[in-house]
Motif scaffolding. Sequence first.
Motif: not given
Length: 528
Positions: A91-107, A292-301
Motif C-alpha cells: 500500500d506504500l509502493g511497488l513491491f518488486p519481490l520476484g518469486s513471490c507475487t505481491m500485488k494489490h489486495n482489493p478492498r 494468496h498470489k494469483t487471486f490477490s489475498t493477504p500474503h506473508g505477514g
Amino acid sequence: MNQSGWRPERPQAGEGGAVTYTGNRALMLEEPLIFEIGDERTTGVDLAERSAVPSRLGSLVRSRPIGLPGLSEPETIRHYTRLSRQNYAIDLGLFPLGSCTMKHNPRLNEKLARLPGFADIHPLQPVDTVQGALGVINELAVWLIKLTGMHGVAMSPKAGAHGELCGMLCIKAALEARGEGHRKVVLVPESAHGTNPATAAFAGFTVENIPANAEGRVDTAALEARLGPDVAAVMITNPNTCGLFERDMKRISDAVHAAGGYVYCDGANFNAIVGKVRPGDLGIDAMHINLHKTFSTPHGGGGPGSGPVVLSEALSPFGPLPYTARTDDGHVHLVEEGNAEAFSREHFDGAVTSFGRMTAFHGQMGMFTRALTYILSHGADGLRQVAEDAVLNANYVLRSLEDVLDAPFAGSGPCMHEALFSDDGLPEGFSTLDIAKGLIDEGYHPMTVYFPLVVHGAMLVEPTETESKAALDQFIGALRSVAERARAGDAGLKTAPHFAPRRRLDETQAARKPVLVWKEAPLAEAAE
C-alpha cells in the motif's frame, strides 16, 4: 544496547551536519526497543491485590518474574505505531519481490470476507447453517477446475508447500493402489522452487536433480534419459524461477506418463498464465494454486495463505477429504470419511479412495471468500488480462534495464511474470547485495536476491499487473540509478542504506548468532 554489546547505529546527520537531540529526523522517528522504553519493575495498569485463593497450578506456578516491560497504553500504542511506519508495504509502493507475487489486495475482497456469514462461522456448525460458506467453497472449486482444465480439486491445503505435500501424497497413494509403491525417485529441475525437493523428501521420496539448459529451461533430454521404473514423478515449476515458460511441458508430461510416472506442477507462478494456459492441457496431474498470489489475498505477514490443489482424472480419486458436493436441489454437502461413498466428486464418478485428510477442517474460509470475490469481479476476460498485463510489465522492466544490468536469459525470448538479472558485469568489489541495499535508500523493498541459484548474484523482479506505467518508470529509474552508481564505482553504495532507520548489518553474523533474549545492559554501559 543488547546483551552482545551492539548498539544500533543512529541515523546520520541531516543537511548541514545537524544531529537532533531525539535522534528523530522530522517525521522519521527513532524508536528504541520496547525493553528500552518500559521498566520490568512497573506495569502499565493498576491491579487490585489478589485474594488469598489457593493456587491450582501446583509445580507450574511461576518461580521468577516474567521479565516483560511495563508500559502505559499511550506508550504501547506509540511504540508499535512508530515501528509500523518503518515497514514497507504494497500500500506504500511497488513491491518488486520476484518469486513471490505481491500485488494489490482489493478492498472489496476485504469487505466481503468480513461479512458475518463468512467471518463469524465455526467449522463445527451444522452443515445446514453454513450453506453460504460451503457454496463459496464449492463455486471457487468449480472455477479453479475450469481455469486449469483439470478434473478435480482439493480445497483444504493451507498454503503452497502444504499443497505440494497434498499432491505428492496423491501420487504416492495412486502408485501404491496400482502396486508400484517401489517407485521412490522424484526428479526436480534446477529451475524449480526450493520447497519442491523438500516436500518430496518429506513425503518419503528420494530427490534427484535435473539440470537446466543454456536458455534457463529444463534440459528435456537429460530428464528423458533419467526416466525409468523407479521414477515416481517429476516436480516442475512452470513458469519457472528464471521467469521463463517451459516450452517443452507437454513433451515432458508425455514422456513421464509413458514411463509410468506422474507430473506435479508448482503453481506459485500461475498469475503469469491464468486465463491463457490450462495446465490440464499440458498433461499436469497435480498443481497447487497459491490463492494468496494469483487471486490477490493477504500474503506473508498480512495473513494466512491458501493452496488448493487441482488434480487430473488419474489422481482425483485419491484427493483428500473433505470436499464439497452439490446435489440436484442445489444443497451443498461435505464429503467426509463416513459418507464418502454417498457422493461422487463434481467431476468424478468412480469409487472414492482418498489418502485421508490434510487438515482438521475445510481450509481457509477468509482466503476462499477473497479469491472468489477477485475471480467474479474480473470474470474470465479480466483474468486473462491479469496474465497479459503481468507479462507485459515484467518484459518492460527487463528491456528497460538490460543495458545496465546483466540479463542472463534475455536472449531466450520474452520473459513471463518476472525479470531476472545478475551481478555479472559489475565492477570488482560490487555485488547484488550493494544493489539491493542501495534500492532501500530509493524507498523500495529490494527484489529477491541470490535466487534462483542457477544464476550467480541473481536479482529477480516481479512487478505484477497491478502497477501502472508511471510506477514502473519510477522504479526502473531508481534501479537504473543504483546500477549506474555501482558501475561508476561509487564507494557510498558499499555502505548503503544511508537513509533507513538502521544502517547495513552483518546479516551472516545476525543469522548465525541471533540475540533472542533481552538482557538489560549494566548501568555503566547504558550511560555511554
